[in-house]
Each structure stands twice: as structure tokens, then as C-alpha cells.
Scaffold this active site. Structure first.
Site, mmCIF file in Angstrom:
data_model
loop_
_atom_site.group_PDB
_atom_site.id
_atom_site.type_symbol
_atom_site.label_atom_id
_atom_site.label_comp_id
_atom_site.label_asym_id
_atom_site.label_seq_id
_atom_site.Cartn_x
_atom_site.Cartn_y
_atom_site.Cartn_z
ATOM 1 N N LYS A 291 0.797 -1.204 0.023
ATOM 2 C CA LYS A 291 0.073 0.111 -0.007
ATOM 3 C C LYS A 291 1.008 1.140 0.169
ATOM 4 O O LYS A 291 1.777 1.287 1.016
ATOM 5 C CB LYS A 291 -0.736 0.033 1.242
ATOM 6 C CG LYS A 291 -2.324 0.564 1.054
ATOM 7 C CD LYS A 291 -3.110 0.452 2.318
ATOM 8 C CE LYS A 291 -4.482 1.030 2.140
ATOM 9 N NZ LYS A 291 -5.545 0.708 3.099
ATOM 10 N N GLU A 381 -18.795 -6.878 9.894
ATOM 11 C CA GLU A 381 -19.929 -6.262 10.856
ATOM 12 C C GLU A 381 -20.811 -7.038 11.409
ATOM 13 O O GLU A 381 -21.464 -6.862 12.540
ATOM 14 C CB GLU A 381 -20.558 -4.949 10.000
ATOM 15 C CG GLU A 381 -19.663 -3.739 9.626
ATOM 16 C CD GLU A 381 -18.928 -3.922 8.262
ATOM 17 O OE1 GLU A 381 -18.834 -5.334 7.882
ATOM 18 O OE2 GLU A 381 -18.223 -3.117 7.974
ATOM 19 N N ARG A 409 -24.977 -3.726 7.115
ATOM 20 C CA ARG A 409 -24.394 -4.968 7.076
ATOM 21 C C ARG A 409 -25.036 -6.158 8.122
ATOM 22 O O ARG A 409 -25.043 -7.170 8.174
ATOM 23 C CB ARG A 409 -22.908 -5.110 7.033
ATOM 24 C CG ARG A 409 -22.341 -4.973 5.666
ATOM 25 C CD ARG A 409 -22.312 -6.161 4.666
ATOM 26 N NE ARG A 409 -22.072 -6.030 3.279
ATOM 27 C CZ ARG A 409 -20.882 -5.748 3.006
ATOM 28 N NH1 ARG A 409 -19.863 -6.300 3.517
ATOM 29 N NH2 ARG A 409 -20.679 -5.730 1.589
#
Lengths: 648, 648
Positions: A291, A381, A409
Site C-alpha cells: 500500500k 460487521e 451489513r
């Protein structure tokens, strides 16, 4: 602002690439140059405007390789979440507009089907790409077509359960689908994926590496020692391949695993993709990337550069300060995080739960002070909520700090695991209301409606950052079941903030903020500060307007509403939530129950998806600001001219 | 009916066991006798009353072993779903009431915390147990306690993504949790879990078994052949262990895998549990069981005996026919399945999608006729919806046949993947309304509210089985985005049913079913047939009552409502859905928009969770039947006496 740029002279390769066709005319040896150009252009552009950044730097070479090796858009590439898709946008006809990304009318923050035929499937929330890819592959096979379908999913998204559901189903169906696991070993927050540890051991452990080589060697030699050993030897190679690759989870689910490969070697990536084009069935290619790759400040501060909040200095990575006229009030997120610390220090039963976003929820503040009081469960979640329910059965008071939009979710878990059992779980829903640049996938404008329909649920909305503190405290003291509070992104309204200490609020009690005698504005949330200004404007016009803070959406303050119905002929309800089934509907339901008949108008988010743009712009567009409130009241008062309307 | 039974003389072991304490006084050699008793008692009881059956027969020995080896309720056992928990109920103080299970006021159909301290965590929906167990373990560790936490989860539930989210998080946290995978290789429908195939290969393949033995042998011998071979040899054993056990997916996620063990050998199970009590960290025990074990008819027809609809002959397994006075109308489920066949035969773009319930949704009818047009994705509602969205991007029209209550699991996907992108996905939500014996976890009474808040969504509710056919057809012809229809469990209202052919309905248009001049009942769904009867009763009383079928909850029929507001002083809205944010709220929102002021009362499911019981009993209890409607109208009309109420 939405002017295309046309000068690409600084990027010798990119200047000639508008669509992937152009890319595919180049030699493979040119692709390093293309990748460098894309990265440079990305840094140049985002350093001026801000935006999701780190993920895109990690997928430069992968994006170039995919559009080079595949026949896009005939071949379908589905990007998970979309943070990683900036290079894809650059390569698919949108480089001239990249600087408009996340602005109103500009490029969408994530993937968007209406924006480009190369955006095969919209994204925003995590873990959806494999399901979509499998659906597309199923459609393809029905139609007797043979294009390739590729899902690109980060390791963070792989912690989401629906990714696993899709992998499993793909393994069963045996469809030709390539899943590229873009593993930057970082997800949004580190160390939330068990396979990380597992991969790291296998890839980096020198003993394991050496053993792998040795076994291959030994296997060749023992082939001469009789049938029994030969048999074992031949199987050994297969067996060892399975043990020694980090892909055994995927193999178990019916995928052929390939990799890991270096995600920044564009030539190797192209070669691998060309090879995989010949393979059949469910395939998983494990790509290791970094990243922030190629941009030093982002490489060393991965979380900070997940998204750049605004412009920054390209060389140092330092944010360029925006001209500030007055000191900004603290962000709700930070007020929440600080209040959590204060509460946790005195109440040993309170814990914070985040789904891979400690920094994005303010729980990083608690994590720093009391690390064992925060659970980061990954982008998961559903699990987060039922995990909280489990803790609540043992007398704990977990605070699920999940954005309004991501809490969708866990809707079933909120009902089934928490509310039916009346467990004391607190839902602290940040980013409620219009979130701005992240757009329709991220606006938190449904929570009041989807929470309100749940029995046993209590719902609070703070009007300002001080009330947020008090409501969070109130929630931790409340023992009658689930309780939610929702608050917006960004800075508070600027009220005086208690440094310590809390006031416990009475459940279901609102308050009058300003009196009047013709129109009552009754609402929830920081939008009430706009209502106060609007009421002053209206008073000046001779429309005497009171303002009430209902505080609670459920239970609704019956006494407050009865008083309003008695004293006011006109009522405007106000919320930064959908006008369908939300706070306004709660008021209407109460008036129907009590057969009260003021003229009522519901002001809130209209019943269509709201695009991206600055929150202020969006609020203005839908009439959810001072001017919009004034206009709504004027229209409302105008109906009373028609006094022929009768009840019943 | 809710009388405990007290005669347990036919069960020599069970008669002395009321709670697990009693069980633990026995010798391990007695446990086979206990298991036989539990199984016999279960068959004897369920053959008289019906109920979920197959799963419980598969967990008899496991339940006995768990309560024998562990110190319940101090040690916590969390059962997934709860179908498998009948033996657990028998062993934990509830054998005398087992015959009342699923009846009103009787034992709960699944686990229920209020019912017993041994029911650690409520269940009903799949895949929640590991999350709850981990939450409990986290609480335990905070409190410095050391009890055991065990989750028992079937292979079917393992296809649900939240199980994976929890496994992953448990692997990261390293908590002492035992997950028992109760693998009956069948889930609800076969072949939806990739690991099935994988397990089966490894466990049953004779080559693999032989190789395993050989390798152990060889590994011992090559230890003498020099350092290099010795090194390889020592590693070989570890390596082979990983390859040869079917647990590598779990090992990869940070679990220690044990098994597989025979789930019907109670002594071995106890020994294994005693051994595992000493082990630390996340543990997975793989138990192989047979659904329906020990009851021949159930063993050979696993799906039929998943749940017995009513009493059956204990010896033959044949259902005992209920006395029927008139032929029953066809079930909505079957009408749906047949209509799907008819539509799919003429429209090649329509496919059906089920989350492991082809038999429970009527899609088995389509599966039989056109097998390639049905996708069974496993217990994976999230994936089901986004998979459908993927297909829709390629011009297909997928019909997601998922129960109303289970669709809650896919709430975010319905918003984020389908509705934002305005894709043509159809949601056919069976079991909408009160489902009866399955109780609060299964009632489908929220869908109108949670679908209505979603922009771009169209919602239809058929008033009878013929309208269901037409609405399904209308949905497959609709090209403007997602569209849902919801219909109840059980038999239709008995209208004449077209054998073939469909009528396309105009979107957003309702109809008048009966005229009147004082009160208008406007509603949706089969409850309207009760409203028709109630209207007749009311007419006789002199309260002239009209009945309107709104058909669409979204878009609401504005013209119909405007006409009603003009002609009627009193309006009763009617729906078998929560009165919070549902159809009635849609009517109120419209009346507010148009400043119409009839007296309105909302009749529907009240804002609390409804217990289990026969649908008729439950409807009566909450006033959702002919008598309830009459009473509601009487009360509504009474308010108009008070004509002093003014508008505004």
C-alpha cells in the site's frame, strides 16, 4: 472545477494512452514506463486534491497488467471496494478528469456503472466483488460466451463473510473465475486477518522455504528405493505442494491457488495473467503488494495515507493547511473517542468494538489509552454485532462503533441477536447523514428508519457534540436493551464542551430550544442549529417559529408532541435521514394514534440516492439547510390559507 | 395443552435425569443407554406433534456427551440455529414439556435465554454461534474466569459468512473456544458447501488413507539415512498431518483441528471432550453425524424429516392425515414455484436463486423441471443477492426466493449492490407475516418497512394466490430496477387459479374491492379477505365500510389515496407487517404531503416481538383478524364523535 485537463506532456507513456486499446499496442517492455507514469500522475493529482490514495498506489502495476493482458471491457474486471481503482480509472478514459474525483459532478469516488463501461460493477462497501463476478460468470455461461471474469479483492475485504460465501459457492459451481487477492498485508488496519499470520509464516520462514527445496530433492532420490517409497515419493510432491503453498484455505474451497507473485513486477504479472487465461475453473492468484508503493511518505504511514483528507506537499507528504478563518470545533468522532476513554476508566464493563476502523471511528483514542478495551474484529460487521451480543450476555456493555452505512451489513444481527434478546448493546453510528465526497454508497441516511422498525430499540440523536457525550454516557447506564446513537461526520457545531463529567438524560424526553406560536420545527441532530437560524429568519418575516429537539426517535416524546399539536397549527419535522419511515414518520404515527391534525411537512433526505459532493453542497441541493428550512416553512404555512380542509 | 407429562417409565435412564447434574452421576458405560432413551423419547414425542426432528436425532450422543463431560451451565454451550437442540432441551430440565414445543405458551422452537439458564444464547437464524461464543469467551477472560465455551455448528451453517468472520476473529484473538462442527453432510439441502467434497475425498478416498499409513511408516525408516533425510523425515510427519487431515482450512485460520470423530459413539465423544478440556486456544472438533440417525424413515428421507409438519406414524414414518373438512387451497410457495416454471419456459432470462432452501421456497419445482435455472448458493443470503446483481448486469432477471426474515441478512446488499445500481433483481419473499410455530426469530413482519426506505425499490403484496402469479409475472417484465413481492406461509385464500397465463399489473395501481361511504379500509395482502368479511359485519352494524387493495406499498397509489381522502372520513390501514414505518406509515406520509386529514388508524403487527403459536392464534391475539378489524373500525369511528378536533 469540472474541466478536463489536457496536458500530459510530463508523462511520456501515459500521454498516448486513453483507453486500454492504446495500452495493448505497446511492447511488454514499455509497461514499466507506463506504470511509472500512472504512479507519478496519481501522486501529482491526489497531492493537489486529496482522496483515497494508498490503495491505488498499490495497484498501479496490477491495473496496467490486467488491461494489457485482458481484452477489457469484453473481459470483465470487478474491483472490490473501489479505493484501489484510481489507476484503473486513469487507464480507462478518465485520466483527464481524475482531478475531479469526489467533487460534485466530478468522477465518482469508487466504481460506477454509469460512469464507464469498464466499471463492470459498482463498489463502495467491502467484500462484494467475488459474488458479483460469479453472477457475471453464470450469466456468461448461460449465453455461451467465453470472456474472462476477474475479481480483484484486497486482504482487508477478505475478512468479510460474504467473500467467503462467494468463494465457497464458486468452488461448488466450478465456474471459470479468477480471483486476485491483492494482499498488501495491511488492510485498513493491520492484523485482523488470521491468514495474514499464516501467509507470512509460510512465505518468509526460512526453515519452511528450505524444507520445501529439500523435499523436492529428496522426493527425486527416494524414487529408486522400491515400490513403496516410490509411491510415497510421487504423492509427496503433490502433498508438499499443498502444505507449502499458503493457498490451502482456497484449495479446500475448490480453487486452484497460484502465487504469491510480486504485485509490483508488471512483466511477471502479465506473464502470469497470460498463463492463467488458459486455466479453467475457479482460480486464485495471490499478489503481494505494498500500500502506498512508490511514494515514500505513504509507504511509511499506511493508515494516514489510506485516504488523504486534502491537498498535501508532494515531496514531504505534509498536508497543506487549508486557510482557516476560525478554529474548528472538535470532530464528533474525536469527542466520541475521548468520551469512551472517560467512561471506560470508571465503568469496567464498557468495551469498544470496531470493524477494522479504529482510526476512522475515534476508538484509536481508547486503543491508545486502554488497549485491551478495544476489539478490532476485521471488516466483519455481522460478527461484530453478535460478538457484542455474546459479551452482553455476560454483563458487559459493548459499544459497536460502526458507521451508519456499514451497520446495514449487521441489520439482521441487530434484530435477531441483540434486540429479540433485549441485550444491552450500544450502537454508536458515526457518519450518519450525508457524508459528502464518498457518495451514495456511504451516506448514512437510512439508519433512523431501519432502526426504528426494530422492537426494543431505543434511538438517540445528539444535536451537538456535548449532547453526544451525554447520550453516550446515558447509553452506558441504560439497562433495558439495545440503544443506538447516531452522529455525523466532521466537526461539531461548536458548543462549549465539558472537559469531564456527564449528564444522564431521561429516556424519551426532548426539549424546547426556542419558543414561538405558529409553526413548530421538531427534529433531531445538528441540523437543529440550522433550524434555530431559520426560525430567527422566520420570526423576522412574521412567522413565529418554535424549535424542539426531540432527542429521541424511539421512544418518541409523546408529551412533547401532544403539547406541540395543541399549541401549533403547523409542524415541520427535520432530520438528516430519509423522509421514508424515519423521524418524521414517527411523528405522523403519533399524531394518527392521538388523532391530532396539525399541518405537517416532513423535511429530510428525499427518497432517491444522493450523489457525492461536499456535505454543504448536498444539503443545499436537497433543501436541508437554513434556507431550505425557511422555504419549507413558508410552503407549509401557505397551505393553511386553504382552510376549507376538514378533519375526517 | 401445556400440561407437563410425568410418566417416563418407558425410559429407564431418562426417567432419572432431570438436569445434567443427574447425568453426570452416571457411569460412562451408562451413556449409550441414556442416548437410546433420549432418541426414543424424541421419536415418541415428535411423532405425535411434529416439529424439527432430523437435526435433533443427529445430536443425541453429542448432547449427552457435552452435558456429561462439561460442567453446564457454568460451562457454556452455544447451539447454532437451534434445530439441533431438542436433545439438549430434554437433558436440561425440559423433558416434561417437550410435547409443548412450538405451541403457544409451550417450549420455544429454538434456544431461548428466558426459558433456561442452559440456553446461553438464543438462536433461530444460522451461523451466529461462533460469534456469540467468542464474545462470551472475551467476557470470561476479562473477568478472570475459566469456564469452557463451546459452539456447536452444523455444516449448513458453516456456509454462512458470519461463521467465517467469527472463525477468523477467533484465530486472531487466540481465545480458548471449542467449535464443534457437527457435520451431517447434508445441511438443509445437499452439496452447497465446497468443504463437503473436500472432506469426503480426504476421509473416504482409500488411496489417501493408504498413503497416510505408508508415509508414517516411511517416515520412521528414512530417519536413518543421513541428516538431510532425517530432517525431511521429521518435518514430513508434521507436513503430512496437515495434508492428511481435512482441517487445513481451520488450521489456516488459526484453529487446532481435531477429528473427524463418529458423532454417534458417545463414549468416544466424552473421551475426546475430556481431552480437549486440557487444550488451549481456538479448537475445532469435527464430528461426523447422520441427520435422522436411529430413525429409519428419517435417515432415508433427510429433507422431508428436517421438520415434520405434523404427527406421523412412528413405525412407518407416514404422516397421519389431519381430519380435513374441505380441500385446502394450494400453498403460496407452490403457486410461486409453478409460476416460476411457467415463466422460465417462456422467458430465458429468468433464473431462481435460493439460499439452501429449494424445498422450502417452491424452487424445487423449478429445479425438477429446469435444473440449470436454479442456483442454490448455500446459507448465504448476502452472496445470493449480490450474485443476483451480477447476473442482472448481464441482462438476466434473477428471482431471489428468500424468506422475509432471512432477507434481513442481505439488507445491505439489497441497498448497495442492487438498488443503488437500479438492477432488475426480483425479491420473492416467502413467509412474510406471522409464520406461527417458529416464533419471533422467524416472523416476517419487518420487510415492508425495511424495503420501503430503499430508494428505487418497488414493493408489491398479493392479496391472494392468483395475484401472486400476476405479480411475479409483472416483476419479470418490469425493467426499472429492483422489485419485491412478499407473501405468507401456508395455503392461499382459495380463489380460482389460472392454470396458465398471466396478467401484467400496472405499477403503483391499487383497486377497490368493495364500496362503502363512511370508513375505508385500505391494505395489502391476504388479510384483505378478513377485511372483506369484517366490512360486511360493519355494514350490518350500520358502519358502511369500503375495502381497497393498495397492491403496491411503493410506489403508493396516490390517486387511490386521494380519492379515499376525499370520500371517507375514516381510514383504517391494514398490513401483516409492523405498524412502524410500514404500509400504514406510507399512507400517513402521503396524507401529510397532500395535507389530507381523515381520521386514520394503523392496524398491523404491534411494535414488540411476537411469540410462537399457530398463526390464527397469534393474529387473534394482536387483533389482526375479522374480529380485530371490526373492533378497530368501531374504535376509529368513535373518535369522530369528538368533532371539536380542528386541522392545524
Amino acid at each position: 472545477m469540472i474541466e478536463p485537463i489536457s496536458d500530459f506532456e510530463a508523462y511520456p507513456y501515459l500521454k498516448n494512452i486513453n483507453v486500454p486499446e492504446d495500452l495493448r499496442k505497446l511492447q511488454i517492455s514499455d509497461l514499466r514506463g507506463v506504470s511509472n507514469d500512472v504512479r507519478e500522475f496519481l501522486v501529482d493529482t491526489i497531492s493537489q486534491i486529496g482522496g483515497h490514495f494508498g490503495a491505488g498506489l498499490g495497484t498501479v502495476e496490477l491495473s496496467v497488467a490486467l488491461h494489457y493482458a485482458l481484452d477489457t471491457p469484453r473481459d470483465k474486471v470487478i474491483w472490490d471496494v473501489g479505493h484501489q481503482a484510481y489507476p484503473h480509472k486513469i487507464l480507462t478514459g478518465r485520466k483527464e478528469l481524475l482531478h475531479t474525483i469526489r467533487q460534485k459532478e466530478g468522477l465518482a469516488p469508487f466504481l460506477r456503472r454509469e460512469e464507464s463501461e469498464y466499471d463492470v460493477f459498482g463498489a463502495g462497501h467491502a467484500s462484494t466483488s467475488i459474488s458479483a463476478a460469479l453472477g457475471i460468470a453464470a450469466a456468461r455461461d448461460f449465453q455461451g460466451e467465453d470472456y474472462k471474469v476477474v475479481a480483484v479483492i484486497g486482504d482487508g475485504s477478505m475478512t468479510g463473510g460474504m467473500a467467503y460465501e462467494a468463494l465457497n459457492n464458486c468452488g461448488i459451481l466450478g465456474k471459470n473465475v479468477l480471483v486476485i487477492l491483492n494482499d498488501n498485508r495491511m488492510s485498513i488496519a493491520p492484523n485482523v486477518w488470521a491468514l495474514h499470520n499464516y501467509f507470512n509464516t509460510l512465505i518468509t520462514n526460512p526453515t519452511v522455504r528450505k524444507f520445501k527445496d529439500t523435499v523436492w530433492d529428496v522426493a527425486g532420490k527416494i524414487g529408486n528405493n522400491g515400490d513403496r517409497l516410490r509411491f510415497a515419493g510421487s504423492k509427496l510432491v503433490d502433498g508438499m505442494k499443498a502444505v507449502m503453498t499458503p493457498g490451502m484455505m482456497f484449495e479446500a474451497l475448490g480453487f486452484k491457488y497460484f502465487g504469491p507473485v510480486n504485485g509490483h513486477n508488471v512483466v511477471k504479472l502479465v506473464e502470469m495473467l497470460n498463463f492463467l487465461k488458459q486455466e479453467k475453473g475457479p482460480l486464485l492468484l495471490h499478489v503481494i503488494s505494498e500500500k502506498g508503493k512508490g511514494y515514500k511518505p505513504a509507504e511509511s504511514h499506511v493508515q494516514r495515507y489510506h485516504a488523504a483528507g486534502g491537498a498535501f506537499d508532494k515531496i514531504t507528504g505534509t498536508a497543506i493547511a487549508k486557510p482557516v478563518t476560525a478554529p474548528q470545533p472538535p470532530e464528533y468522532m474525536k469527542v466520541f473517542g475521548n468520551a469512551m476513554v472517560e467512561i471506560c476508566k470508571t465503568n469496567p464493563k464498557v468495551v469498544g468494538i470496531t470493524a477494522a476502523m479504529p482510526d476512522g471511528t475515534g476508538l484509536n483514542i481508547l486503543q491508545k489509552e486502554l488497549p485491551d478495551r478495544v476489539f478490532d474484529v476485521g471488516i466483519a460487521e455481522q460478527h461484530a454485532v453478535t460478538f457484542a451480543a455474546g459479551m452482553a450476555t455476560q454483563g458487559f456493555t459493548p459499544v459497536c462503533a460502526i458507521y451508519s452505512t456499514f451497520s446495514q451489513r449487521a441489520f439482521d444481527q441487530i434484530i435477531h441477536d441483540v434486540s429479540i434478546q433485549k441485550l444491552n448493546v450500544i450502537f454508536a453510528m458515526d457518519r450518519a447523514g450525508l457524508v459528502g465526497a464518498d457518495g451514495p454508497t456511504h451516506h448514512g441516511v437510512f439508519d433512523l428508519s431501519y432502526l426504528r422498525l426494530i422492537p426494543n430499540m431505543t434511538i438517540m440523536v445528539p444535536k451537538d457534540e456535548q449532547e453526544l457525550r451525554d447520550m453516550l454516557f446515558t447509553a452506558t447506564e441504560y439497562r433495558q436493551g439495545p440503544i443506538a446513537l447516531r452522529f455525523p461526520r466532521g466537526a461539531g457545531v461548536g458548543v462549549a464542551l465539558a472537559a469531564t463529567g456527564f449528564q444522564k438524560l431521561a429516556i424519551g424526553e426532548g426539549e424546547m430550544l426556542k419558543d414561538g406560536n405558529k409553526v413548530a420545527i421538531v427534529g433531531v441532530g445538528p441540523m437543529l442549529s440550522q433550524a434555530m437560524k431559520a426560525a430567527e429568519d422566520l420570526d423576522h418575516e412574521g412567522i413565529s417559529t418554535a424549535v424542539f429537539n426531540a432527542r429521541f426517535v424511539k421512544p418518541i416524546d409523546a408529551a412533547l408532541l401532544d403539547g406541540i399539536a395543541e399549541r401549533f397549527t403547523h409542524v415541520l419535522t427535520l432530520e438528516e435521514n430519509s423522509v421514508v419511515g424515519g423521524f418524521g414518520a414517527a411523528v405522523l404515527e403519533h399524531f394518527a394514534r392521538t388523532d391530532a391534525h396539525p399541518h405537517v411537512r416532513l423535511l429530510g433526505v428525499p427518497d432517491h440516492f444522493i450523489e457525492h459532493g461536499a456535505p454543504g453542497e448536498l444539503q443545499k441541493e436537497i433543501g436541508l439547510d437554513r434556507v431550505g428550512i425557511v422555504n419549507a416553512v413558508r410552503e407549509l404555512v401557505a397551505v393553511s390559507v386553504n382552510e376549507t380542509i376538514k378533519v375526517g
